[in-house]
Write a protein that holds these residues in place. Structure first.
Motif, PDB file in Angstrom:
ATOM      1  N   ASN A   1       8.772   4.132   1.421  1.00  0.00           N
ATOM      2  CA  ASN A   1       8.744   4.615   2.803  1.00  0.00           C
ATOM      3  C   ASN A   1       7.693   5.694   3.073  1.00  0.00           C
ATOM      4  N   VAL A   2       6.688   5.763   2.221  1.00  0.00           N
ATOM      5  CA  VAL A   2       5.516   6.609   2.475  1.00  0.00           C
ATOM      6  C   VAL A   2       4.471   5.692   3.108  1.00  0.00           C
ATOM      7  N   PRO A   3       3.744   6.166   4.129  1.00  0.00           N
ATOM      8  CA  PRO A   3       2.714   5.313   4.723  1.00  0.00           C
ATOM      9  C   PRO A   3       1.735   4.800   3.663  1.00  0.00           C
ATOM     10  N   LYS A   4       1.464   3.506   3.685  1.00  0.00           N
ATOM     11  CA  LYS A   4       0.626   2.901   2.654  1.00  0.00           C
ATOM     12  C   LYS A   4      -0.799   3.423   2.688  1.00  0.00           C
ATOM     13  N   ASP A   5      -1.232   3.987   3.821  1.00  0.00           N
ATOM     14  CA  ASP A   5      -2.586   4.508   3.914  1.00  0.00           C
ATOM     15  C   ASP A   5      -2.655   6.027   3.700  1.00  0.00           C
ATOM     16  N   CYS A   6      -1.608   6.619   3.167  1.00  0.00           N
ATOM     17  CA  CYS A   6      -1.626   8.029   2.805  1.00  0.00           C
ATOM     18  C   CYS A   6      -2.806   8.272   1.860  1.00  0.00           C
ATOM     19  N   TYR A   7      -3.623   9.269   2.154  1.00  0.00           N
ATOM     20  CA  TYR A   7      -4.767   9.604   1.299  1.00  0.00           C
ATOM     21  C   TYR A   7      -4.238  10.291   0.045  1.00  0.00           C
ATOM     22  N   ILE A   8      -4.481   9.688  -1.117  1.00  0.00           N
ATOM     23  CA  ILE A   8      -4.023  10.239  -2.387  1.00  0.00           C
ATOM     24  C   ILE A   8      -5.241  10.516  -3.262  1.00  0.00           C
ATOM     25  N   LEU A   9      -5.371  11.759  -3.721  1.00  0.00           N
ATOM     26  CA  LEU A   9      -6.482  12.141  -4.586  1.00  0.00           C
ATOM     27  C   LEU A   9      -5.951  12.318  -6.008  1.00  0.00           C
ATOM     28  N   VAL A  10      -6.544  11.571  -6.944  1.00  0.00           N
ATOM     29  CA  VAL A  10      -6.182  11.669  -8.357  1.00  0.00           C
ATOM     30  C   VAL A  10      -7.400  12.136  -9.147  1.00  0.00           C
ATOM     31  N   LYS A  11      -7.204  12.437 -10.434  1.00  0.00           N
ATOM     32  CA  LYS A  11      -8.281  13.106 -11.159  1.00  0.00           C
ATOM     33  C   LYS A  11      -9.417  12.218 -11.646  1.00  0.00           C
ATOM     34  N   ASP A  12      -9.159  10.946 -11.898  1.00  0.00           N
ATOM     35  CA  ASP A  12     -10.242  10.113 -12.428  1.00  0.00           C
ATOM     36  C   ASP A  12      -9.953   8.635 -12.188  1.00  0.00           C
ATOM     37  N   GLU A  13     -10.889   7.809 -12.609  1.00  0.00           N
ATOM     38  CA  GLU A  13     -10.768   6.374 -12.383  1.00  0.00           C
ATOM     39  C   GLU A  13      -9.566   5.775 -13.119  1.00  0.00           C
ATOM     40  N   THR A  14      -9.237   6.310 -14.281  1.00  0.00           N
ATOM     41  CA  THR A  14      -8.069   5.834 -15.028  1.00  0.00           C
ATOM     42  C   THR A  14      -6.795   5.997 -14.200  1.00  0.00           C
ATOM     43  N   GLN A  15      -6.662   7.152 -13.546  1.00  0.00           N
ATOM     44  CA  GLN A  15      -5.476   7.401 -12.719  1.00  0.00           C
ATOM     45  C   GLN A  15      -5.472   6.492 -11.490  1.00  0.00           C
ATOM     46  N   LYS A  16      -6.637   6.263 -10.903  1.00  0.00           N
ATOM     47  CA  LYS A  16      -6.723   5.345  -9.763  1.00  0.00           C
ATOM     48  C   LYS A  16      -6.303   3.943 -10.192  1.00  0.00           C
ATOM     49  N   ASN A  17      -6.737   3.530 -11.370  1.00  0.00           N
ATOM     50  CA  ASN A  17      -6.354   2.208 -11.887  1.00  0.00           C
ATOM     51  C   ASN A  17      -4.852   2.120 -12.117  1.00  0.00           C
ATOM     52  N   TRP A  18      -4.225   3.223 -12.517  1.00  0.00           N
ATOM     53  CA  TRP A  18      -2.768   3.240 -12.677  1.00  0.00           C
ATOM     54  C   TRP A  18      -2.112   2.913 -11.333  1.00  0.00           C
ATOM     55  N   PHE A  19      -2.603   3.527 -10.266  1.00  0.00           N
ATOM     56  CA  PHE A  19      -2.068   3.250  -8.932  1.00  0.00           C
ATOM     57  C   PHE A  19      -2.268   1.794  -8.551  1.00  0.00           C
ATOM     58  N   THR A  20      -3.446   1.263  -8.832  1.00  0.00           N
ATOM     59  CA  THR A  20      -3.736  -0.130  -8.515  1.00  0.00           C
ATOM     60  C   THR A  20      -2.746  -1.065  -9.197  1.00  0.00           C
ATOM     61  N   THR A  21      -2.362  -0.719 -10.414  1.00  0.00           N
ATOM     62  CA  THR A  21      -1.435  -1.542 -11.187  1.00  0.00           C
ATOM     63  C   THR A  21       0.030  -1.293 -10.827  1.00  0.00           C
TER      64      THR A  21
ATOM     65  N   TYR B   1       8.089  10.028   5.255  1.00  0.00           N
ATOM     66  CA  TYR B   1       7.553   9.129   6.272  1.00  0.00           C
ATOM     67  C   TYR B   1       6.210   9.555   6.851  1.00  0.00           C
ATOM     68  N   LYS B   2       5.962  10.867   6.906  1.00  0.00           N
ATOM     69  CA  LYS B   2       4.754  11.371   7.563  1.00  0.00           C
ATOM     70  C   LYS B   2       3.670  11.805   6.587  1.00  0.00           C
ATOM     71  N   LEU B   3       3.903  11.650   5.312  1.00  0.00           N
ATOM     72  CA  LEU B   3       2.923  12.104   4.325  1.00  0.00           C
ATOM     73  C   LEU B   3       1.604  11.367   4.520  1.00  0.00           C
ATOM     74  N   ASN B   4       0.536  12.124   4.765  1.00  0.00           N
ATOM     75  CA  ASN B   4      -0.761  11.488   4.978  1.00  0.00           C
ATOM     76  C   ASN B   4      -1.857  12.046   4.074  1.00  0.00           C
ATOM     77  N   ASN B   5      -1.557  13.106   3.299  1.00  0.00           N
ATOM     78  CA  ASN B   5      -2.553  13.679   2.410  1.00  0.00           C
ATOM     79  C   ASN B   5      -1.845  14.273   1.192  1.00  0.00           C
ATOM     80  N   LEU B   6      -2.153  13.713   0.030  1.00  0.00           N
ATOM     81  CA  LEU B   6      -1.492  14.126  -1.211  1.00  0.00           C
ATOM     82  C   LEU B   6      -2.539  14.347  -2.293  1.00  0.00           C
TER      83      LEU B   6
END
Length: 129
Positions: free
Chosen positions: A94-114, A70-75
């Protein structure tokens, strides 16, 4: 400095660790993990999690990995490759939707978007903005 190079499953490793607020697992290094189901499930006080140096991940199952954090804000997941992930059901339930998530590249970010579109604060290493 744990050596987890022979570990293939991290299922339930930290499940229900309700008092942990910050966890830095960046020293874990190379691994052959193929399942992280329920790894941090119900770590209800967890705010910051660093998984940045987990390399050679073979992860295909991440179902409910962060469920009820519930409190995760930086991953930091900047070493993960989600393209081989086949089971991600309720990964961020149940993780806050605005939790800051850092991934390695644009491909991984696109995976999250999908696949994890509810998560709105995903960035990749080197991304501007």
């Amino acid at each position: 400095n744990f050596n987890i190079s022979k570990v293939t499953s991290m299922n339930n490793t930290f499940r229900d660790c309700k008092k942990i607020t910050n966890l830095d697992l960046s020293s874990f290094g190379e691994t052959n993990v193929n399942s992280m189901t329920f790894t941090f499930h119900s770590c209800t006080s967890l705010e910051t999690l660093n998984l940045s140096n987990l390399t050679n991940l073979q992860t295909v199952s991440v179902s409910q990995t962060f469920y009820n954090c519930y409190k995760l804000n930086n991953l930091n997941m900047s070493s993960f490759d989600f393209t081989k992930t086949t089971n991600y059901t309720n990964m961020f339930q149940n993780v806050p939707k605005d939790c800051y998530i850092l991934v390695k590249d644009e491909t991984q970010k696109n995976w999250f978007t999908t696949h994890q579109s509810r998560m709105t604060n995903v960035h990749y290493v080197g991304e501007e903005g």
